[in-house]
Design a protein around this motif. Structure first.
Motif, PDB file in Angstrom:
ATOM      1  N   ASN A  59       0.810  -1.220   0.000  1.00 25.28           N
ATOM      2  CA  ASN A  59       0.000   0.000   0.000  1.00 25.28           C
ATOM      3  C   ASN A  59       0.843   1.269   0.000  1.00 25.28           C
ATOM      4  O   ASN A  59       0.318   2.370   0.127  1.00 25.28           O
ATOM      5  N   HIS A  65       4.733   8.437   4.541  1.00 22.62           N
ATOM      6  CA  HIS A  65       5.263   8.396   5.908  1.00 22.62           C
ATOM      7  C   HIS A  65       6.750   8.069   5.917  1.00 22.62           C
ATOM      8  O   HIS A  65       7.254   7.449   4.986  1.00 22.62           O
ATOM      9  N   TYR A  74       5.689  13.676   4.055  1.00 20.11           N
ATOM     10  CA  TYR A  74       4.354  14.262   3.947  1.00 20.11           C
ATOM     11  C   TYR A  74       3.547  14.010   5.222  1.00 20.11           C
ATOM     12  O   TYR A  74       2.738  14.835   5.629  1.00 20.11           O
ATOM     13  N   ALA A  75       3.762  12.845   5.829  1.00 22.07           N
ATOM     14  CA  ALA A  75       2.935  12.411   6.966  1.00 22.07           C
ATOM     15  C   ALA A  75       3.847  11.961   8.117  1.00 22.07           C
ATOM     16  O   ALA A  75       5.038  11.754   7.918  1.00 22.07           O
ATOM     17  N   LYS A 113      -4.708  14.841   3.973  1.00 24.59           N
ATOM     18  CA  LYS A 113      -5.570  13.660   3.935  1.00 24.59           C
ATOM     19  C   LYS A 113      -4.765  12.378   3.788  1.00 24.59           C
ATOM     20  O   LYS A 113      -3.783  12.328   3.075  1.00 24.59           O
ATOM     21  N   PRO A 115      -5.479   8.416   2.538  1.00 23.22           N
ATOM     22  CA  PRO A 115      -6.530   7.694   1.808  1.00 23.22           C
ATOM     23  C   PRO A 115      -7.163   6.583   2.644  1.00 23.22           C
ATOM     24  O   PRO A 115      -6.584   6.146   3.632  1.00 23.22           O
ATOM     25  N   GLU A 147       7.962  13.084  15.776  1.00 21.03           N
ATOM     26  CA  GLU A 147       6.878  12.958  14.793  1.00 21.03           C
ATOM     27  C   GLU A 147       7.406  12.966  13.368  1.00 21.03           C
ATOM     28  O   GLU A 147       6.638  12.938  12.419  1.00 21.03           O
TER      29      GLU A 147
HETATM   30  C1  HEC Z   1      -1.218   9.678   0.483  1.00 25.53           C
HETATM   31  C2  HEC Z   1      -0.410   9.782   1.672  1.00 25.53           C
HETATM   32  C3  HEC Z   1      -0.547   8.687   2.736  1.00 25.53           C
HETATM   33  C4  HEC Z   1      -0.402   7.338   2.590  1.00 25.53           C
HETATM   34  C5  HEC Z   1      -0.085   6.553   1.330  1.00 25.53           C
HETATM   35  C6  HEC Z   1      -0.550   6.781   3.911  1.00 25.53           C
HETATM   36  N1  HEC Z   1      -0.783   7.761   4.825  1.00 25.53           N
HETATM   37 FE1  HEC Z   1      -1.007   7.525   6.849  1.00 25.53          FE
HETATM   38  N2  HEC Z   1      -1.222   9.527   7.054  1.00 25.53           N
HETATM   39  C7  HEC Z   1      -1.199  10.451   6.025  1.00 25.53           C
HETATM   40  C8  HEC Z   1      -1.418  11.770   6.578  1.00 25.53           C
HETATM   41  C9  HEC Z   1      -1.458  13.064   5.782  1.00 25.53           C
HETATM   42  C10 HEC Z   1      -1.552  11.611   7.981  1.00 25.53           C
HETATM   43  C11 HEC Z   1      -1.824  12.700   9.023  1.00 25.53           C
HETATM   44  C12 HEC Z   1      -3.322  12.883   8.962  1.00 25.53           C
HETATM   45  C13 HEC Z   1      -3.916  13.680  10.055  1.00 25.53           C
HETATM   46  O1  HEC Z   1      -3.250  13.969  11.059  1.00 25.53           O
HETATM   47  O2  HEC Z   1      -5.116  13.974   9.915  1.00 25.53           O
HETATM   48  C14 HEC Z   1      -1.417  10.182   8.241  1.00 25.53           C
HETATM   49  C15 HEC Z   1      -1.492   9.638   9.511  1.00 25.53           C
HETATM   50  C16 HEC Z   1      -1.347   8.289   9.783  1.00 25.53           C
HETATM   51  C17 HEC Z   1      -1.364   7.718  11.114  1.00 25.53           C
HETATM   52  C18 HEC Z   1      -1.514   8.508  12.417  1.00 25.53           C
HETATM   53  C19 HEC Z   1      -0.125   8.965  12.798  1.00 25.53           C
HETATM   54  C20 HEC Z   1      -0.078   9.908  13.943  1.00 25.53           C
HETATM   55  O3  HEC Z   1       1.039  10.148  14.416  1.00 25.53           O
HETATM   56  O4  HEC Z   1      -1.109  10.424  14.358  1.00 25.53           O
HETATM   57  C21 HEC Z   1      -1.200   6.366  10.966  1.00 25.53           C
HETATM   58  C22 HEC Z   1      -1.143   5.318  12.081  1.00 25.53           C
HETATM   59  C23 HEC Z   1      -1.079   6.100   9.544  1.00 25.53           C
HETATM   60  N3  HEC Z   1      -1.156   7.291   8.863  1.00 25.53           N
HETATM   61  C24 HEC Z   1      -0.883   4.845   9.012  1.00 25.53           C
HETATM   62  C25 HEC Z   1      -0.722   4.608   7.647  1.00 25.53           C
HETATM   63  C26 HEC Z   1      -0.535   3.298   7.076  1.00 25.53           C
HETATM   64  C27 HEC Z   1      -0.456   1.998   7.885  1.00 25.53           C
HETATM   65  C28 HEC Z   1      -0.431   3.447   5.733  1.00 25.53           C
HETATM   66  C29 HEC Z   1      -0.302   2.375   4.669  1.00 25.53           C
HETATM   67  C30 HEC Z   1      -1.357   1.360   4.669  1.00 25.53           C
HETATM   68  C31 HEC Z   1      -0.548   4.872   5.455  1.00 25.53           C
HETATM   69  N4  HEC Z   1      -0.709   5.540   6.633  1.00 25.53           N
HETATM   70  C32 HEC Z   1      -0.471   5.427   4.187  1.00 25.53           C
HETATM   71  C33 HEC Z   1      -0.990  10.193   4.694  1.00 25.53           C
HETATM   72  C34 HEC Z   1      -0.791   8.950   4.144  1.00 25.53           C
END
Ligand code: HEC
Length: 148
Positions: A59, A65, A74-75, A113, A115, A147
């Motif tokens: 994914n 991240h 980005y994240a 955002k 996804p 972070e």
């Molecule tokens: C398109 C970009 C994108 C992808 C790909 C993505 N994320 Fe994220 N993720 C984000 C963003 C932006 C945030 C912060 C969102 C917010 O705070 O509202 C986030 C936040 C998170 C958080 C919370 C982290 C925190 O410190 O609060 C987790 C857990 C997380 N993602 C897990 C995942 C996992 C597991 C995957 C893969 C399956 C994934 N993400 C894929 C963009 C992405």
């Protein structure tokens, strides 16, 4: 009487110092390699941890991240999300992660955002195990900014 370094002495300092530095470097390298299994605790990689890493890769979570400092900015960093959001408690973290994954994308204006991935309960559980295992890798508190 003036003391002078002769060419011979200079050569000996150059080669002797060089050799000494190489030996120290080789010794430290061997020490690090020797410690890696203990630091990475790779004996604790269960099937679920490996499956979670597969979900992570399939994914492209790292496309947004970082994990242990590597990835995209980005994240947030996720190598320590188990401590930050799960309070280092496995049940708390698993409940948090499944809630988080189910709730995406959040629709707050101005917020970046993430996804919706439509993962199964098992995939989310495996992901949690992978992130828990990762958080326990002893990496000298890297990255310094928690972070990411
Ligand atoms: C398109 C970009 C994108 C992808 C790909 C993505 N994320 Fe994220 N993720 C984000 C963003 C932006 C945030 C912060 C969102 C917010 O705070 O509202 C986030 C936040 C998170 C958080 C919370 C982290 C925190 O410190 O609060 C987790 C857990 C997380 N993602 C897990 C995942 C996992 C597991 C995957 C893969 C399956 C994934 N993400 C894929 C963009 C992405």
């Amino acid at each position: 009487m003036t003391e002078r370094i002769t060419k011979n002495m200079a050569r000996n300092i150059y080669f002797g110092g060089g050799l000494f530095a190489i030996l120290v470097f080789a010794g430290l390298t061997m020490d690090t390699v020797h410690q890696i299994p203990k630091l990475s605790h790779d004996d604790k990689i269960t099937e679920s941890v490996a499956a979670g890493k597969q979900v992570w890769e399939d994914n492209d979570c790292v496309g947004c991240h970082t994990i242990l400092g590597e990835g995209a900015y980005y994240a947030p960093e996720l190598g320590n999300v188990f401590e930050r959001r799960g309070n280092s408690d496995e049940a708390t973290f698993k409940a948090y992660l499944s809630g988080w994954m189910a709730a995406q994308p959040l629709s707050e204006p101005g917020r970046r955002k993430m996804p919706q991935f439509h993962l199964s309960d098992k995939q989310v559980n495996d992901l949690a195990d992978f992130l828990i295992w990762t958080s326990r890798v002893k990496n000298n508190e890297w990255p310094p900014n928690i972070e990411g």
